[in-house]
Design an enzyme around this catalytic site. Sequence first.
Site, PDB file in Angstrom:
ATOM      1  N   ARG A   1      -3.105 -64.545   6.199  1.00  0.00           N
ATOM      2  CA  ARG A   1      -3.420 -63.216   6.704  1.00  0.00           C
ATOM      3  C   ARG A   1      -2.946 -63.254   8.119  1.00  0.00           C
ATOM      4  O   ARG A   1      -3.411 -64.206   8.750  1.00  0.00           O
ATOM      5  CB  ARG A   1      -5.100 -63.111   6.681  1.00  0.00           C
ATOM      6  CG  ARG A   1      -5.151 -61.269   6.969  1.00  0.00           C
ATOM      7  CD  ARG A   1      -6.693 -61.176   6.977  1.00  0.00           C
ATOM      8  NE  ARG A   1      -7.181 -61.605   8.309  1.00  0.00           N
ATOM      9  CZ  ARG A   1      -8.406 -61.078   8.758  1.00  0.00           C
ATOM     10  NH1 ARG A   1      -9.057 -60.131   7.889  1.00  0.00           N
ATOM     11  NH2 ARG A   1      -8.830 -61.504   9.741  1.00  0.00           N
TER      12      ARG A   1
ATOM     13  N   TYR B   1      -9.873 -56.844  16.390  1.00  0.00           N
ATOM     14  CA  TYR B   1     -10.674 -57.417  15.166  1.00  0.00           C
ATOM     15  C   TYR B   1      -9.693 -58.487  14.688  1.00  0.00           C
ATOM     16  O   TYR B   1      -8.473 -58.528  14.600  1.00  0.00           O
ATOM     17  CB  TYR B   1     -10.892 -56.455  14.196  1.00  0.00           C
ATOM     18  CG  TYR B   1     -10.916 -56.918  12.776  1.00  0.00           C
ATOM     19  CD1 TYR B   1     -12.239 -57.669  12.497  1.00  0.00           C
ATOM     20  CD2 TYR B   1      -9.798 -57.416  11.863  1.00  0.00           C
ATOM     21  CE1 TYR B   1     -12.392 -58.326  11.299  1.00  0.00           C
ATOM     22  CE2 TYR B   1     -10.008 -58.069  10.900  1.00  0.00           C
ATOM     23  CZ  TYR B   1     -11.344 -58.492  10.459  1.00  0.00           C
ATOM     24  OH  TYR B   1     -11.363 -58.980   9.342  1.00  0.00           O
TER      25      TYR B   1
ATOM     26  N   ASP C   1      -4.794 -57.177   7.627  1.00  0.00           N
ATOM     27  CA  ASP C   1      -6.020 -56.083   7.558  1.00  0.00           C
ATOM     28  C   ASP C   1      -6.048 -55.168   8.544  1.00  0.00           C
ATOM     29  O   ASP C   1      -6.327 -55.390   9.695  1.00  0.00           O
ATOM     30  CB  ASP C   1      -7.248 -57.177   7.510  1.00  0.00           C
ATOM     31  CG  ASP C   1      -8.492 -56.374   7.283  1.00  0.00           C
ATOM     32  OD1 ASP C   1      -8.669 -55.232   7.112  1.00  0.00           O
ATOM     33  OD2 ASP C   1      -9.417 -57.270   7.160  1.00  0.00           O
TER      34      ASP C   1
ATOM     35  N   HIS D   1      -8.613 -52.894   8.794  1.00  0.00           N
ATOM     36  CA  HIS D   1     -10.124 -52.864   9.091  1.00  0.00           C
ATOM     37  C   HIS D   1     -10.452 -51.585   9.432  1.00  0.00           C
ATOM     38  O   HIS D   1     -11.347 -51.162  10.151  1.00  0.00           O
ATOM     39  CB  HIS D   1     -10.303 -53.809  10.435  1.00  0.00           C
ATOM     40  CG  HIS D   1     -11.559 -54.423   9.852  1.00  0.00           C
ATOM     41  ND1 HIS D   1     -12.738 -54.392  10.590  1.00  0.00           N
ATOM     42  CD2 HIS D   1     -12.048 -55.686   9.293  1.00  0.00           C
ATOM     43  CE1 HIS D   1     -13.879 -55.303  10.300  1.00  0.00           C
ATOM     44  NE2 HIS D   1     -13.068 -55.969   9.190  1.00  0.00           N
TER      45      HIS D   1
ATOM     46  N   GLU E   1      -4.601 -54.477   3.889  1.00  0.00           N
ATOM     47  CA  GLU E   1      -6.123 -54.324   3.506  1.00  0.00           C
ATOM     48  C   GLU E   1      -6.860 -53.064   4.410  1.00  0.00           C
ATOM     49  O   GLU E   1      -6.378 -52.969   5.593  1.00  0.00           O
ATOM     50  CB  GLU E   1      -6.891 -55.603   3.905  1.00  0.00           C
ATOM     51  CG  GLU E   1      -8.276 -55.732   3.601  1.00  0.00           C
ATOM     52  CD  GLU E   1      -8.584 -57.077   3.864  1.00  0.00           C
ATOM     53  OE1 GLU E   1      -7.933 -58.004   3.713  1.00  0.00           O
ATOM     54  OE2 GLU E   1      -9.800 -57.277   4.238  1.00  0.00           O
TER      55      GLU E   1
ATOM     56  N   GLU F   1     -14.102 -54.329   0.535  1.00  0.00           N
ATOM     57  CA  GLU F   1     -15.008 -55.296   1.049  1.00  0.00           C
ATOM     58  C   GLU F   1     -16.376 -54.839   1.103  1.00  0.00           C
ATOM     59  O   GLU F   1     -17.416 -55.289   1.282  1.00  0.00           O
ATOM     60  CB  GLU F   1     -14.334 -56.169   2.109  1.00  0.00           C
ATOM     61  CG  GLU F   1     -14.208 -55.585   3.483  1.00  0.00           C
ATOM     62  CD  GLU F   1     -13.709 -56.471   4.475  1.00  0.00           C
ATOM     63  OE1 GLU F   1     -12.696 -56.950   4.310  1.00  0.00           O
ATOM     64  OE2 GLU F   1     -14.239 -56.251   5.566  1.00  0.00           O
TER      65      GLU F   1
ATOM     66  N   ARG G   1     -11.390 -55.984  -3.341  1.00  0.00           N
ATOM     67  CA  ARG G   1     -11.852 -56.838  -2.263  1.00  0.00           C
ATOM     68  C   ARG G   1     -13.427 -57.157  -2.476  1.00  0.00           C
ATOM     69  O   ARG G   1     -13.997 -57.932  -1.690  1.00  0.00           O
ATOM     70  CB  ARG G   1     -11.646 -56.026  -1.078  1.00  0.00           C
ATOM     71  CG  ARG G   1     -10.125 -56.147  -0.840  1.00  0.00           C
ATOM     72  CD  ARG G   1      -9.686 -57.426  -0.073  1.00  0.00           C
ATOM     73  NE  ARG G   1     -10.452 -57.876   1.021  1.00  0.00           N
ATOM     74  CZ  ARG G   1     -10.541 -59.023   1.490  1.00  0.00           C
ATOM     75  NH1 ARG G   1     -10.416 -60.154   0.482  1.00  0.00           N
ATOM     76  NH2 ARG G   1     -11.020 -59.288   2.538  1.00  0.00           N
TER      77      ARG G   1
ATOM     78  N   GLU H   1      -9.725 -64.794  -0.761  1.00  0.00           N
ATOM     79  CA  GLU H   1      -9.948 -65.232   0.705  1.00  0.00           C
ATOM     80  C   GLU H   1     -10.563 -66.666   0.888  1.00  0.00           C
ATOM     81  O   GLU H   1     -11.841 -66.482   0.277  1.00  0.00           O
ATOM     82  CB  GLU H   1     -10.526 -63.862   1.400  1.00  0.00           C
ATOM     83  CG  GLU H   1     -10.377 -64.000   2.923  1.00  0.00           C
ATOM     84  CD  GLU H   1     -11.381 -62.841   3.716  1.00  0.00           C
ATOM     85  OE1 GLU H   1     -11.868 -62.139   2.998  1.00  0.00           O
ATOM     86  OE2 GLU H   1     -10.657 -62.677   4.707  1.00  0.00           O
TER      87      GLU H   1
ATOM     88  N   TRP I   1     -15.178 -49.929  13.013  1.00  0.00           N
ATOM     89  CA  TRP I   1     -14.796 -51.180  13.558  1.00  0.00           C
ATOM     90  C   TRP I   1     -14.095 -51.863  12.345  1.00  0.00           C
ATOM     91  O   TRP I   1     -14.131 -51.891  11.178  1.00  0.00           O
ATOM     92  CB  TRP I   1     -16.042 -52.117  13.760  1.00  0.00           C
ATOM     93  CG  TRP I   1     -15.646 -53.436  13.945  1.00  0.00           C
ATOM     94  CD1 TRP I   1     -14.955 -54.053  15.322  1.00  0.00           C
ATOM     95  CD2 TRP I   1     -15.823 -54.519  13.304  1.00  0.00           C
ATOM     96  NE1 TRP I   1     -14.847 -55.244  15.326  1.00  0.00           N
ATOM     97  CE2 TRP I   1     -15.494 -55.700  14.203  1.00  0.00           C
ATOM     98  CE3 TRP I   1     -16.697 -55.028  12.155  1.00  0.00           C
ATOM     99  CZ2 TRP I   1     -15.309 -57.061  13.796  1.00  0.00           C
ATOM    100  CZ3 TRP I   1     -16.704 -56.270  11.715  1.00  0.00           C
ATOM    101  CH2 TRP I   1     -16.041 -57.225  12.370  1.00  0.00           C
TER     102      TRP I   1
HETATM  103  O1  EZ4 Z   1     -15.057 -58.164   8.985  1.00  0.00           O
HETATM  104  O2  EZ4 Z   1     -16.897 -60.268   7.066  1.00  0.00           O
HETATM  105  O3  EZ4 Z   1     -11.381 -59.458   5.553  1.00  0.00           O
HETATM  106  N1  EZ4 Z   1     -12.272 -59.809   6.025  1.00  0.00           N
HETATM  107  C1  EZ4 Z   1     -12.808 -58.930   7.138  1.00  0.00           C
HETATM  108  C2  EZ4 Z   1     -14.094 -59.539   7.507  1.00  0.00           C
HETATM  109  C3  EZ4 Z   1     -15.258 -58.727   7.888  1.00  0.00           C
HETATM  110  C4  EZ4 Z   1     -16.598 -59.182   7.985  1.00  0.00           C
HETATM  111  C5  EZ4 Z   1     -17.753 -58.236   8.285  1.00  0.00           C
HETATM  112  O4  EZ4 Z   1     -18.888 -58.874   8.112  1.00  0.00           O
HETATM  113  O5  EZ4 Z   1     -12.477 -57.750   7.131  1.00  0.00           O
HETATM  114  O6  EZ4 Z   1     -13.675 -60.316   8.707  1.00  0.00           O
HETATM  115 CO    CO Z   2     -11.255 -57.145   5.677  1.00  0.00          CO
END
Ligand code: EZ4
Ligand code: CO
Length: 416
Positions: free
Chosen positions: A147, A159, A224, A226, A250, A276, A297, A353, A416
């Site tokens: 990743r 992030y 990702d 996010h 992602e 996730e 996820r 992952e 976030w």
């Molecule tokens: O932000 O696990 O793909 N992984 C992620 C992680 C999440 C954290 C949150 O608890 O996006 O880094």
């Molecule tokens: Co993620």
Amino acid sequence: MLIESVDVLVSSPGRNFVTLRITTDDGLTGLGDATLNGRELAVAVYLSEHVVPLLVGRDAANIEDTWQYLYRGAYWRRGPVTMAAIAAVDTALWDIMAKAAKMPLYQLLGGRSRTGLLTYGHASGVDLPELFDSIREHLDEGYRAIRVQTGIPGLPSVYGVAHSSNAATGTGSGTDSRYDYEPARRGALPVEETWDTRAYLRHIPGVFEAVRSEFGPELTLLHDAHHRLTPIQAAKLGKSLEPYDLFWLEDVTPAENQSALRRVREHTTTPLAIGEVFNTIWDYRELFEEQLIDYVRSPVTHAGGITGLRRIFDFASIYQIKSGAHGPTDVSPVGLSAAIHLGIAIPNFGIQEYMQHSPATHEVFRTTYKFEGGMLAPSDAPGLGIEYDDEAAAGHPYERAYLPVNRLLDGTVHDW
Ligand code: EZ4
Ligand code: CO
């Protein structure tokens, strides 16, 4: 085989973990992961106040009935706190039943469907040279899929990007030699980060172009977003990354609005992974039935355990959608081991992952799974193959920690 006692174990070896330990009247014990990053005690109290009293005296063998009892019987359904608690109970019962059968858990789930689980690790850098170093380190560790996250010019922190000073010196996380940029940060209040989607969308395609020209076409790459984009921004990103052949993109949008993914799908063939933060099979219904994603996820820990996640994977399989379980360090070694046993057994495994837990975490959680050549594999120890060391855990008491909060440049709170 009756449940005799249940312990809710909270410890913080480098980061916070909530672990459930169920003991039966014939002396077997099972472990389950109930860690919800940044909200750990909510699950611990849900378990100790509301769930543990229901477990004592139940037959440990009736795993499905216990799942339904905790899910339907509570009236208040779904949600991360409830589903992490159910996951921990479910996983601990599977661990017990596999130990009772003297078999590794995957054997009870149908046996091996493959030799190991392809994993991906997290490379990051504030700029390209740092990112390339991080990718090389991951390749040296054996990873075959990576990743890629980078800093964005103009934004102080982003992030998924480790700070190199910590990464190099190991000063980031107590005595650990490896800086872990994922945990909720210890401190009185959450860290605040800033975000600019236009700057991100301008920068990212060039990063992947540079990575492809440095590392070639074969390396498996992921990214990702996010949850930070609108559907049309996500469509644009997916389209702009098509030349770089990603394994997946992602969490492009905050996907509780499932139909947002229709807009993204209309515009791009970049594969999409989501879930996730999803907890149940119902969270995926539209995404699966309309074939709006390619990878699931959810981890065992947040989606109702082995029982909950296996049902989700089966539903996904009829649409050729594969697993891609969340495996950050906030899923404990217990949760990861459960994912490995499930992943080795299911027909539609995609990728796992794997961020690797810190040495402090491994002092408390004694693991037996193996990581070799970029692949994870379960051991043949009975059950999950994990032991929890109470003595080591006693040296790592809980500390409150929050995930960061994200704001746009004008101060507006953003995803976030
Ligand atoms: O932000 O696990 O793909 N992984 C992620 C992680 C999440 C954290 C949150 O608890 O996006 O880094
Ligand atoms: Co993620």
